[in-house]
Scaffold this active site. Structure first.
Site, PDB file in Angstrom:
ATOM      1  N   HIS A  28       0.853  -1.188   0.000  1.00 16.58           N
ATOM      2  CA  HIS A  28       0.000   0.000   0.000  1.00 16.58           C
ATOM      3  C   HIS A  28       0.887   1.235   0.000  1.00 16.58           C
ATOM      4  O   HIS A  28       1.949   1.243   0.622  1.00 16.58           O
ATOM      5  CB  HIS A  28      -0.899   0.026   1.246  1.00 16.58           C
ATOM      6  CG  HIS A  28      -2.057   0.956   1.108  1.00 16.58           C
ATOM      7  ND1 HIS A  28      -1.957   2.293   1.377  1.00 16.58           N
ATOM      8  CD2 HIS A  28      -3.327   0.750   0.687  1.00 16.58           C
ATOM      9  CE1 HIS A  28      -3.139   2.873   1.152  1.00 16.58           C
ATOM     10  NE2 HIS A  28      -3.975   1.952   0.721  1.00 16.58           N
ATOM     11  N   ASP A  82      -8.016  -5.120  -0.045  1.00 17.13           N
ATOM     12  CA  ASP A  82      -8.551  -5.999  -1.101  1.00 17.13           C
ATOM     13  C   ASP A  82      -8.242  -7.473  -0.904  1.00 17.13           C
ATOM     14  O   ASP A  82      -8.726  -8.312  -1.654  1.00 17.13           O
ATOM     15  CB  ASP A  82      -7.979  -5.546  -2.456  1.00 17.13           C
ATOM     16  CG  ASP A  82      -8.494  -4.162  -2.819  1.00 17.13           C
ATOM     17  OD1 ASP A  82      -7.689  -3.271  -3.122  1.00 17.13           O
ATOM     18  OD2 ASP A  82      -9.729  -3.972  -2.747  1.00 17.13           O
TER      19      ASP A  82
HETATM   20  C1  SDX Z   1      -6.257   0.253  -2.937  1.00 16.35           C
HETATM   21  O1  SDX Z   1      -4.372   4.702  -1.974  1.00 16.35           O
HETATM   22  C2  SDX Z   1      -5.299   4.107  -1.391  1.00 16.35           C
HETATM   23  O2  SDX Z   1      -5.680   4.440  -0.280  1.00 16.35           O
HETATM   24  C3  SDX Z   1      -5.928   2.952  -2.160  1.00 16.35           C
HETATM   25  C4  SDX Z   1      -6.939   2.122  -1.406  1.00 16.35           C
HETATM   26  C5  SDX Z   1      -8.208   2.898  -1.116  1.00 16.35           C
HETATM   27  O3  SDX Z   1      -8.921   2.553  -0.142  1.00 16.35           O
HETATM   28  O4  SDX Z   1      -8.541   3.802  -1.922  1.00 16.35           O
HETATM   29  O5  SDX Z   1      -6.396   1.670  -0.170  1.00 16.35           O
HETATM   30  C6  SDX Z   1      -7.389   0.902  -2.203  1.00 16.35           C
HETATM   31  O6  SDX Z   1      -6.014   0.597  -4.061  1.00 16.35           O
HETATM   32  C7  SDX Z   1      -5.399  -0.757  -2.212  1.00 16.35           C
HETATM   33  C8  SDX Z   1      -4.202  -1.268  -3.088  1.00 16.35           C
HETATM   34  C9  SDX Z   1      -4.715  -2.351  -4.030  1.00 16.35           C
HETATM   35  N1  SDX Z   1      -3.694  -2.714  -5.003  1.00 16.35           N
HETATM   36  C10 SDX Z   1      -3.056  -3.928  -4.937  1.00 16.35           C
HETATM   37  O7  SDX Z   1      -3.246  -4.762  -4.048  1.00 16.35           O
HETATM   38  C11 SDX Z   1      -2.092  -4.186  -6.098  1.00 16.35           C
HETATM   39  C12 SDX Z   1      -0.788  -4.799  -5.552  1.00 16.35           C
HETATM   40  N2  SDX Z   1      -0.077  -3.729  -4.811  1.00 16.35           N
HETATM   41  C13 SDX Z   1       0.994  -3.036  -5.511  1.00 16.35           C
HETATM   42  O8  SDX Z   1       0.776  -2.850  -6.875  1.00 16.35           O
HETATM   43  C14 SDX Z   1       1.506  -1.808  -4.724  1.00 16.35           C
HETATM   44  O9  SDX Z   1       1.723  -2.226  -3.453  1.00 16.35           O
HETATM   45  C15 SDX Z   1       0.681  -0.532  -4.719  1.00 16.35           C
HETATM   46  C16 SDX Z   1       0.387  -0.028  -6.085  1.00 16.35           C
HETATM   47  C17 SDX Z   1      -0.590  -0.714  -3.965  1.00 16.35           C
HETATM   48  C18 SDX Z   1       1.507   0.535  -3.975  1.00 16.35           C
HETATM   49  O10 SDX Z   1       2.692   0.647  -4.660  1.00 16.35           O
HETATM   50  P1  SDX Z   1       3.718   1.895  -4.438  1.00 16.35           P
HETATM   51  O11 SDX Z   1       3.368   2.631  -3.204  1.00 16.35           O
HETATM   52  O12 SDX Z   1       3.796   2.673  -5.722  1.00 16.35           O
HETATM   53  O13 SDX Z   1       5.077   1.184  -4.137  1.00 16.35           O
HETATM   54  P2  SDX Z   1       6.065   0.604  -5.225  1.00 16.35           P
HETATM   55  O14 SDX Z   1       5.324   0.010  -6.401  1.00 16.35           O
HETATM   56  O15 SDX Z   1       7.101   1.632  -5.496  1.00 16.35           O
HETATM   57  O16 SDX Z   1       6.694  -0.643  -4.428  1.00 16.35           O
HETATM   58  C19 SDX Z   1       7.802  -0.468  -3.537  1.00 16.35           C
HETATM   59  C20 SDX Z   1       8.556  -1.801  -3.598  1.00 16.35           C
HETATM   60  C21 SDX Z   1       8.972  -2.182  -5.029  1.00 16.35           C
HETATM   61  O17 SDX Z   1      10.096  -3.026  -4.914  1.00 16.35           O
HETATM   62  P3  SDX Z   1      11.636  -2.364  -5.049  1.00 16.35           P
HETATM   63  O18 SDX Z   1      11.621  -1.563  -6.332  1.00 16.35           O
HETATM   64  O19 SDX Z   1      11.790  -1.524  -3.813  1.00 16.35           O
HETATM   65  O20 SDX Z   1      12.537  -3.557  -5.100  1.00 16.35           O
HETATM   66  O21 SDX Z   1       7.681  -2.866  -3.161  1.00 16.35           O
HETATM   67  C22 SDX Z   1       7.458  -3.768  -4.249  1.00 16.35           C
HETATM   68  C23 SDX Z   1       7.834  -3.020  -5.524  1.00 16.35           C
HETATM   69  O22 SDX Z   1       8.237  -3.933  -6.528  1.00 16.35           O
HETATM   70  N3  SDX Z   1       6.014  -4.099  -4.211  1.00 16.35           N
HETATM   71  C24 SDX Z   1       5.534  -5.319  -4.441  1.00 16.35           C
HETATM   72  C25 SDX Z   1       4.137  -5.221  -4.239  1.00 16.35           C
HETATM   73  N4  SDX Z   1       3.825  -3.955  -3.908  1.00 16.35           N
HETATM   74  C26 SDX Z   1       4.984  -3.257  -3.901  1.00 16.35           C
HETATM   75  N5  SDX Z   1       6.137  -6.493  -4.798  1.00 16.35           N
HETATM   76  C27 SDX Z   1       5.323  -7.558  -4.957  1.00 16.35           C
HETATM   77  N6  SDX Z   1       3.961  -7.549  -4.776  1.00 16.35           N
HETATM   78  C28 SDX Z   1       3.345  -6.396  -4.427  1.00 16.35           C
HETATM   79  N7  SDX Z   1       2.007  -6.362  -4.254  1.00 16.35           N
END
Ligand code: SDX
Length: 432
Positions: free
Chosen positions: A309, A366
């Site tokens: 998140h 989710d």
């Molecule tokens: C919602 O914003 C809100 O409040 C949203 C929400 C709401 O109520 O409105 O809470 C609802 O959208 C919840 C989120 C639902 N999405 C998912 O579950 C999709 C999977 N999650 C990821 O795509 C991710 O965690 C995000 C998009 C939710 C957040 O990503 P960020 O903040 O942009 O962080 P990032 O992508 O830069 O990740 C940081 C690191 C990276 O690795 P490094 O580059 O540091 O090596 O964490 C890794 C990412 O690769 N990472 C994950 C991951 N999420 C982040 N690796 C594997 N699986 C994941 N799910």
């Protein structure tokens, strides 16, 4: 008192020094106010995804991502779930206080009065291809409301803003249920004046002329809880879309339609459907670690859906509520879902894996909600629609807060990295 200027920050650049005010929010969070930056230095800031940028002041929702705190208008989400009435939470978000008895009755009356769609809108459903995703239908139909209820632009809002807000919060259920009935080829079921907000929605979804739907109190309670935990979440992607579109003084319905479109993305609200698809794949394959390994591979686009998140760097408090409700409800209705066992195994493996722990990747809202909706009979392609119905009051609250303040048109700057100036005739000759 929020947005008090308490300190200042000094920026030194190119021999120039600028002092910028630091504002402090209600809970002590601080921000450097850079609204004078470009005028005084010619500089802008760069922050892709606005990871470090506050876009506005807001009094609606507070999140402490480090400690897993979520409050709507100051009330902890756990207490609102305990209270258990979604329309009271909706009223609280939009108006700032919980409704007293007469306000509750008036709001219920408004929601009931606005629950029917314009009969001419019904024919729209016949033109969507059978397999259309209900999120596309929903955003289209909500947008079409601006044509059927044209008196909703900013000028007309002050006298009937409550009516317009209630209408979109109420009608979204009817449109969602109609889209579902259409997708399964069943006759639509109209809203009933004698049913509460959540019971009405379940009845519109599952009642049928040949199979009367039995409204179960435990399902109604659960739906209230699920809608409450989804109702708002400060400046998330779809709410920011609502504030951005609304800042151009677009009418409420077109603005909300933009929020629905943003929510449909798999990185945002669409994740609840992707979680179920992922859990099914893992269940079929049987090897949880294989999927965790894929999620950790840098160049593998696979993500552990429902994990991670932007704001929560600990367990999402909504995920904790959904997990508890999931375990209790499935036990109560004696429903075995193998995906719940898979979800437990995925969570256990991820929370003991340094890749996820080091990056503070925990289950988010989710991760468990899709399993709960499945147990209630909600089909997968309706999961994000459920999120949209619940998020409506949050979007309306932010839109109302935005139009009520001296909001500027949202128009960020950029850093241009394209071609330097060049001339057509010179290049045209070269190409010829
Ligand atoms: C919602 O914003 C809100 O409040 C949203 C929400 C709401 O109520 O409105 O809470 C609802 O959208 C919840 C989120 C639902 N999405 C998912 O579950 C999709 C999977 N999650 C990821 O795509 C991710 O965690 C995000 C998009 C939710 C957040 O990503 P960020 O903040 O942009 O962080 P990032 O992508 O830069 O990740 C940081 C690191 C990276 O690795 P490094 O580059 O540091 O090596 O964490 C890794 C990412 O690769 N990472 C994950 C991951 N999420 C982040 N690796 C594997 N699986 C994941 N799910």
């Amino acid at each position: 008192m929020s947005n008090t200027v308490s300190e200042s920050a000094t920026l030194e650049y190119n021999g120039k020094k600028i002092v910028l005010p630091v504002v402090t929010g209600t809970e002590g969070e601080q921000a450097i106010d850079i609204s004078s930056l470009r005028k005084s230095t010619g500089l802008v800031t760069l922050d892709p995804g606005f990871v470090n940028t506050a876009s506005c002041y807001s009094k609606i929702t507070y999140i402490d991502g480090e400690n897993g705190v979520l409050r709507y208008r100051g009330y902890p989400i756990e207490e609102l779930v305990e209270h258990g009435i979604f329309i009271d939470t909706a009223y609280l978000l939009v108006n700032g206080e919980l409704p007293n008895d007469s306000q509750h009755r008036e709001f219920s009356r408004l929601l009931n009065e606005c629950s029917l769609i314009h009969e001419d809108m019904r024919h729209f459903f016949d033109s969507f291809p059978r397999g259309s995703h209900p999120m596309h239908i929903l955003s289209t139909m909500i947008n079409a409301m601006a044509a059927f209820y044209p008196d909703v632009d900013l000028k007309s809002l002050d006298e009937d803003i409550n009516q317009s807000c209630a209408r979109v919060i109420s009608i979204v259920r009817t449109l969602a249920a109609f889209a579902y009935k259409r997708s399964i080829g069943e006759p639509i079921v109209y809203p009933r004046h004698d049913l509460s907000y959540c019971a009405n929605f379940l009845n519109m979804m599952f009642d049928s002329p040949v199979r009367p739907y039995q409204i179960r109190p435990e399902a109604v309670r659960l739906l209230n809880v699920l809608f409450i935990i989804h109702a708002d979440h400060e400046q998330n992607c779809s709410t920011s879309a609502v504030r951005t579109i609304g800042s151009a003084q677009v009418n409420l319905y077109a603005t909300i339609s933009a929020g629905i479109s943003a929510l449909s993305g798999p990185l945002h609200g669409g994740a609840n459907q992707s979680v179920i698809e992922m859990l099914k794949m893992i269940h079929e394959d049987g090897d949880v670690n294989k999927f965790l390994k894929m999620a950790k591979e840098k160049d593998n686009p696979f993500r552990l859906m429902g994990f991670g998140h932007r704001v929560y760097k600990t367990y999402d408090p909504r995920a904790a509520i959904a997990k508890r409700e999931c375990e209790n409800y499935l036990k109560l209705i004696k429903y075995q879902d193998p995906l719940l066992d898979i979800a437990h195994r995925v969570e256990e493996a991820a929370l003991t894996d340094s890749y996820f722990v080091d990056r503070h990747l925990y289950p988010n809202v989710d991760f468990y909600t899709g399993i709960l909706y499945r147990a209630m009979g909600i089909p997968e392609n309706m999961l994000t629609v459920m999120f949209a119905i619940a998020r409506l009051p949050g979007w309306v609250a932010h839109w109302r807060e935005m139009i009520g303040s001296s909001t500027k048109l949202v128009r960020p700057r950029q850093v241009y990295t394209g071609q330097e100036c060049r001339h057509l005739e010179e290049d045209y000759r070269k190409v010829k």
